[in-house]
Design a protein around this motif. Structure first.
Motif, PDB file in Angstrom:
ATOM      1  N   PHE A 166      61.501  75.070  24.597  1.00  0.00           N
ATOM      2  CA  PHE A 166      60.979  75.125  25.647  1.00  0.00           C
ATOM      3  C   PHE A 166      59.921  74.122  26.007  1.00  0.00           C
ATOM      4  N   TYR A 167      59.983  73.495  27.177  1.00  0.00           N
ATOM      5  CA  TYR A 167      59.158  72.192  27.349  1.00  0.00           C
ATOM      6  C   TYR A 167      58.802  72.464  28.934  1.00  0.00           C
ATOM      7  N   PHE A 168      57.761  71.595  29.015  1.00  0.00           N
ATOM      8  CA  PHE A 168      57.152  71.297  30.579  1.00  0.00           C
ATOM      9  C   PHE A 168      57.120  69.696  30.753  1.00  0.00           C
ATOM     10  N   PHE A 169      57.498  69.500  32.013  1.00  0.00           N
ATOM     11  CA  PHE A 169      57.351  67.925  32.391  1.00  0.00           C
ATOM     12  C   PHE A 169      56.342  67.891  33.744  1.00  0.00           C
ATOM     13  N   ALA A 170      55.290  67.340  33.618  1.00  0.00           N
ATOM     14  CA  ALA A 170      54.334  67.546  34.845  1.00  0.00           C
ATOM     15  C   ALA A 170      54.629  66.531  35.909  1.00  0.00           C
ATOM     16  N   ALA A 171      54.442  66.913  37.200  1.00  0.00           N
ATOM     17  CA  ALA A 171      54.664  66.145  38.309  1.00  0.00           C
ATOM     18  C   ALA A 171      53.916  66.467  39.278  1.00  0.00           C
ATOM     19  N   ASP A 172      53.170  65.667  40.308  1.00  0.00           N
ATOM     20  CA  ASP A 172      52.550  66.081  41.397  1.00  0.00           C
ATOM     21  C   ASP A 172      53.531  65.974  42.784  1.00  0.00           C
ATOM     22  N   GLY A 173      53.281  67.196  43.571  1.00  0.00           N
ATOM     23  CA  GLY A 173      54.037  67.171  44.835  1.00  0.00           C
ATOM     24  C   GLY A 173      55.535  67.382  44.802  1.00  0.00           C
ATOM     25  N   PRO A 174      56.308  67.806  45.710  1.00  0.00           N
ATOM     26  CA  PRO A 174      57.620  68.359  45.701  1.00  0.00           C
ATOM     27  C   PRO A 174      58.693  66.973  45.508  1.00  0.00           C
ATOM     28  N   ALA A 175      58.367  65.867  46.396  1.00  0.00           N
ATOM     29  CA  ALA A 175      59.081  64.650  46.271  1.00  0.00           C
ATOM     30  C   ALA A 175      59.073  64.069  44.703  1.00  0.00           C
ATOM     31  N   ALA A 176      57.726  64.101  44.454  1.00  0.00           N
ATOM     32  CA  ALA A 176      57.909  63.585  42.793  1.00  0.00           C
ATOM     33  C   ALA A 176      58.337  64.153  41.718  1.00  0.00           C
ATOM     34  N   THR A 177      58.064  65.783  41.918  1.00  0.00           N
ATOM     35  CA  THR A 177      59.076  66.756  41.131  1.00  0.00           C
ATOM     36  C   THR A 177      60.360  66.701  41.109  1.00  0.00           C
ATOM     37  N   LEU A 185      55.371  88.020  31.023  1.00  0.00           N
ATOM     38  CA  LEU A 185      55.302  89.576  31.567  1.00  0.00           C
ATOM     39  C   LEU A 185      53.924  90.025  31.247  1.00  0.00           C
ATOM     40  N   GLY A 186      53.102  89.441  30.291  1.00  0.00           N
ATOM     41  CA  GLY A 186      51.896  89.822  29.812  1.00  0.00           C
ATOM     42  C   GLY A 186      50.943  88.953  30.859  1.00  0.00           C
ATOM     43  N   GLY A 187      51.318  88.212  31.516  1.00  0.00           N
ATOM     44  CA  GLY A 187      50.155  87.168  32.335  1.00  0.00           C
ATOM     45  C   GLY A 187      49.549  86.305  31.499  1.00  0.00           C
ATOM     46  N   GLU A 188      50.208  85.927  30.316  1.00  0.00           N
ATOM     47  CA  GLU A 188      49.458  85.395  29.477  1.00  0.00           C
ATOM     48  C   GLU A 188      49.890  83.581  29.781  1.00  0.00           C
ATOM     49  N   GLU A 189      49.029  82.824  29.150  1.00  0.00           N
ATOM     50  CA  GLU A 189      49.326  81.169  29.122  1.00  0.00           C
ATOM     51  C   GLU A 189      50.812  80.837  28.164  1.00  0.00           C
ATOM     52  N   LEU A 190      51.543  80.087  28.954  1.00  0.00           N
ATOM     53  CA  LEU A 190      52.694  79.725  27.931  1.00  0.00           C
ATOM     54  C   LEU A 190      52.467  78.533  26.936  1.00  0.00           C
ATOM     55  N   THR A 191      53.295  78.880  25.854  1.00  0.00           N
ATOM     56  CA  THR A 191      53.201  78.019  24.705  1.00  0.00           C
ATOM     57  C   THR A 191      53.987  76.934  24.879  1.00  0.00           C
ATOM     58  N   PHE A 192      53.662  75.603  24.640  1.00  0.00           N
ATOM     59  CA  PHE A 192      54.534  74.471  24.535  1.00  0.00           C
ATOM     60  C   PHE A 192      54.301  73.622  23.283  1.00  0.00           C
ATOM     61  N   PRO A 193      55.416  72.865  22.865  1.00  0.00           N
ATOM     62  CA  PRO A 193      55.361  72.070  21.678  1.00  0.00           C
ATOM     63  C   PRO A 193      54.431  70.879  21.942  1.00  0.00           C
ATOM     64  N   PRO A 194      54.063  70.207  21.011  1.00  0.00           N
ATOM     65  CA  PRO A 194      53.373  68.978  21.117  1.00  0.00           C
ATOM     66  C   PRO A 194      54.299  67.984  21.595  1.00  0.00           C
ATOM     67  N   ALA A 195      53.778  66.983  21.909  1.00  0.00           N
ATOM     68  CA  ALA A 195      54.694  65.809  22.554  1.00  0.00           C
ATOM     69  C   ALA A 195      55.232  65.169  21.292  1.00  0.00           C
ATOM     70  N   GLY A 196      56.643  64.774  21.537  1.00  0.00           N
ATOM     71  CA  GLY A 196      57.469  64.201  20.444  1.00  0.00           C
ATOM     72  C   GLY A 196      58.254  65.156  19.686  1.00  0.00           C
TER      73      GLY A 196
END
Length: 738
Positions: free
Chosen positions: A525-536, A508-519
């Motif tokens: 709350f987590y984020f998994f990176a992928a490039d392109g719709p098919a790979a996602t 809501l504040g337009g701020e960068e989100l916080t994610f935990p370190p790997a492991g």
């Protein structure tokens, strides 16, 4: 092929899906390799009103059903008049003509000959004197034959226009048996038919050689544009913008006089409502508000009824401080001063609004408000716009809650409500949750069913997606300054360290989100990176079906809900549903209806309120049985429900759902794909709404660019609505009168 309908094996009046046994005669030669071994075939397709004994011409193709073998799948069924004595007798003795058995049909045909049907239609008096044919049955037979023959002619006309059986049936239902004459006089009447619309009407008008500059086309285009604006959430359109959009739609040259005449005609026929009373001093007639009549009535009525509740003056407080303290001790909760103030304010006003984001304690306050109102002797009713939201409200308060439709006594057949102006709701306090989903029409029906001294408490989050239907009810109430607003901002939730809550507010504040370190598997709350719709899409399926169950122990089919911004695309709802169904690995018998394919184990969502089955819009379950007759049994949390025939259209796959569809619900785990392909829907309030649907875990899958696009885009489409202005005007008028 041409044949005679021997038997109607199955016919559904809603979907028109039909299974026929058709006698084609031994002269018919089947295609190579298609040996059905009989002069009677099975034909399947959509038919409006098939009649046993009637001759038909079928156009389609041969297919092979896994259980039933060879069958002819027809796209078109054209009724033909019966021929010969035998055909006429079979036709007249069919179920289409009540009171005419085979013996009586033979007597009629013996007397009237090969022209039996035309004589019954044109000279019904010749039926007089036939033994056993009562006058009332003869009159009914004449009317039925006229209708049948007229329907054949009308059906042929509509087929020639390119309308299939479903749309042709909808046309006759809407425009009546004389629809051919109406269409020839003004083909834009077809725009009124559900499922057709302006584009189809415009195409047919060209077939009938209507000019592109015909004023009937202009009037239809103006109405269509107003309807499109309402679908985008507007209750009205500004006159100048409306004309400009219509001009672009029609791509034809119309003069100012053409527009003036068309608009005056629409207004005189009550097709539109033009209002200039809300214009500012510096605004001219070009900025006048143009409404569809039902939206004008809803917005005006809603403003009037809110003002009516407020005009009773101050309301006596329902809970003294000592009663609230006692309730805190009983609940073993120590409220924050801001929470105590909110509860006191909501219980001391005729109309109160509670708002705030996740974790600020709205549910706690709702629980206290309901309990204290009951303790003061008031009857309390709880409701939400959808069944799923009502269940959440009931679980949160420990009290019964219903949909707004059920509370108002929705009448499925007539489409109206039992409660209204003449029969208000019997309650001392009505509390409605999730009002961000409340459109202006339903809000109007709700408010006109509430009479003083009944009090109203509304609860909602203005940062969530607005209602699917037209209107901006929650925001207009906030901006009107007329209702008591309790806005919570302090996070009171015990797990204030939750990244779901933290990131929701950062969105809501337009701020960068916080994610935990790997492991780190201790966060939510987590984020998994992928490039392109098919790979996602590939990554998301792996995250849902393997990684989440292994890392967190959730059963993905039960606990994980995928929420996507759009239906289409390589990472849209449709594709994700197909992929997740296959990942489930359940086979067996299937039911196919158009694009949809159903099998045991599928997660499904019900899409309308069905009061007979006690299943409501948003209810989710799993298919537990697929029967040989193509019916499904769905297990919902409270019951098993059987769906058959056209009822299957009430279901949609629900391994993945849209963000709009998820509103009002909560899920243990939410997984959201983020791809730049969905750029049109990557908005801050959409991301916020999806994230706040999760109770325990959120996983984002996709590109950081798409995530940032959603966070940066706070430009919600502005809705044209005037509820706030109407409320302010009514308040000013009341003040002047006082």
């Amino acid at each position: 092929m041409t044949g005679t309908v021997e038997r109607i094996t199955y016919h559904d009046e809603r979907s028109l899906y039909t299974v026929l046994k058709v006698f084609v005669g031994n002269s018919y030669e089947p295609p190579k390799g298609m040996l059905f071994g009989s002069d009677r075939i099975t034909a399947v397709g959509r038919a409006v009103d098939p009649t046993e004994g009637g001759r038909v011409r079928l156009i389609g193709r041969w297919g092979k059903h896994a259980s039933h073998g060879a069958q002819f799948e027809f796209d078109h069924l054209e009724p033909l008049p019966p021929i010969g004595t035998k055909g006429l007798v079979r036709y007249l003795s069919s179920k289409a003509f009540e009171g005419i058995g085979e013996t009586l049909a033979k007597r009629i045909v013996e007397k009237l000959g090969d022209d039996t049907l035309e004589i019954i239609r044109d000279e019904p008096e010749q039926l007089t004197g036939i033994r056993g044919l009562r006058p009332d049955v003869a009159a009914s037979l004449s009317d039925s034959v006229k209708a049948q023959l007229a329907a054949h002619v009308t059906g042929a006309f509509l087929r020639d226009l390119g309308l299939g059986p479903v749309r042709a049936n909808a046309t006759v239902r809407r425009l009546g048996p004389d629809c051919e004459a109406l269409i020839r006089a003004n083909p834009y009447k077809l725009a009124e038919v559900p499922g057709l619309g302006f584009a189809t009407a415009d195409q047919i008008a060209s077939q009938l050689e209507f000019a592109k500059t015909d004023r009937r086309r202009l009037a239809a285009g103006l109405l269509h544009q107003l309807g499109q604006d309402s679908k985008e959430g507007h209750t009205f359109s500004r006159r100048s913008a409306w004309i400009a959009a219509t001009n672009e739609l029609l791509s034809a040259t119309f003069t100012d006089d053409d527009y003036k005449a068309a608009i005056e005609s629409l207004e005189s026929e009550d097709e539109i409502v033009i209002e200039d009373t809300l214009l500012e001093e510096d605004q001219g007639p070009d900025e006048a508000l143009v409404y569809l009549p039902w939206l004008a009535a809803s917005e005006r009525g809603l403003a009037h009824n809110i003002s009516r509740l407020l005009d009773v003056g101050e309301a006596a407080p329902l809970a003294e401080p000592q009663l609230l303290e006692a309730a805190e001790r009983e609940a073993e909760i120590e409220l924050h001063p801001a929470q105590r103030d909110a509860i006191g304010d909501l219980l001391a006003t005729p109309v109160g609004l509670l708002t705030g984001g996740p974790g600020v304690g709205k549910t706690t306050i709702v629980r206290f408000v309901a309990a204290l109102a009951e303790a003061s002797g008031l009857k309390v009713l709880l409701a939400s716009p959808t069944g799923r939201a009502a269940k959440r409200l009931s679980e949160a308060t420990g009290r019964p809650a219903s949909t707004i439709h059920r509370m108002l006594g929705y009448q499925a057949e007539g489409g109206g409500f039992d409660h209204g102006t003449d029969k208000p709701i019997d309650a001392g306090l009505v509390l409605v949750d999730e009002i961000s989903m409340l459109d202006v029409v339903l809000a109007h029906h709700l408010l006109k069913a509430i009479r003083p001294p009944t009090r109203l408490v509304l609860v909602g989050d203005p940062d969530q997606l607005p209602s699917v239907g037209p209107g901006n009810v929650l925001r207009d109430l906030l901006e009107s300054g007329r209702v008591t607003v309790c806005r919570l901002t302090q996070i009171f939730r015990q797990d204030a360290g939750s990244l779901i809550v933290t990131n929701a507010h950062r969105i809501l504040g337009g701020e960068e989100l916080t994610f935990p370190p790997a492991g780190d598997l201790e966060k939510d709350f987590y984020f998994f990176a992928a490039d392109g719709p098919a790979a996602t899409c590939d990554r998301l399926v792996d995250v849902v079906t393997r990684r989440i169950p292994q890392a967190f122990g959730y059963q993905w089919v039960e606990d994980v809900q995928v929420i996507a911004p759009m239906y289409r695309g390589d990472c849209g709802v449709d594709t994700l549903n197909d992929r997740l169904r296959e990942a489930q690995g359940v086979g067996g018998r299937e039911v196919v209806r158009g694009r949809e394919r159903w099998r045991i184990g599928d997660r499904v969502i019900h899409t309308r309120n069905d009061y007979d089955k006690k299943v409501f819009n948003g209810d989710m379950g799993h298919i537990i049985q697929v029967a040989q007759n193509a019916s499904l049994t769905v297990r919902f949390p409270d019951q098993d429900v059987v769906y058959e025939g056209a009822e299957l259209s009430d279901l949609r796959p629900a391994f993945a759902i849209t963000v709009h569809r998820s509103q009002g619900g909560e899920f243990p785990v939410v997984v959201l794909p983020l791809v730049t392909q969905h750029y049109m829907m990557l908005q801050r309030n959409l991301l916020y709404t999806a994230v706040t649907r999760a109770r325990k875990l959120v996983v984002l899958v996709g590109s950081r660019q798409a995530l940032q696009m959603a966070i940066d885009n706070d430009r919600q489409a502005q809705r044209e609505s005037a509820l706030d202005e109407r409320l302010q005007r009514l308040m000013a008028e009341a003040s002047d009168a006082g």
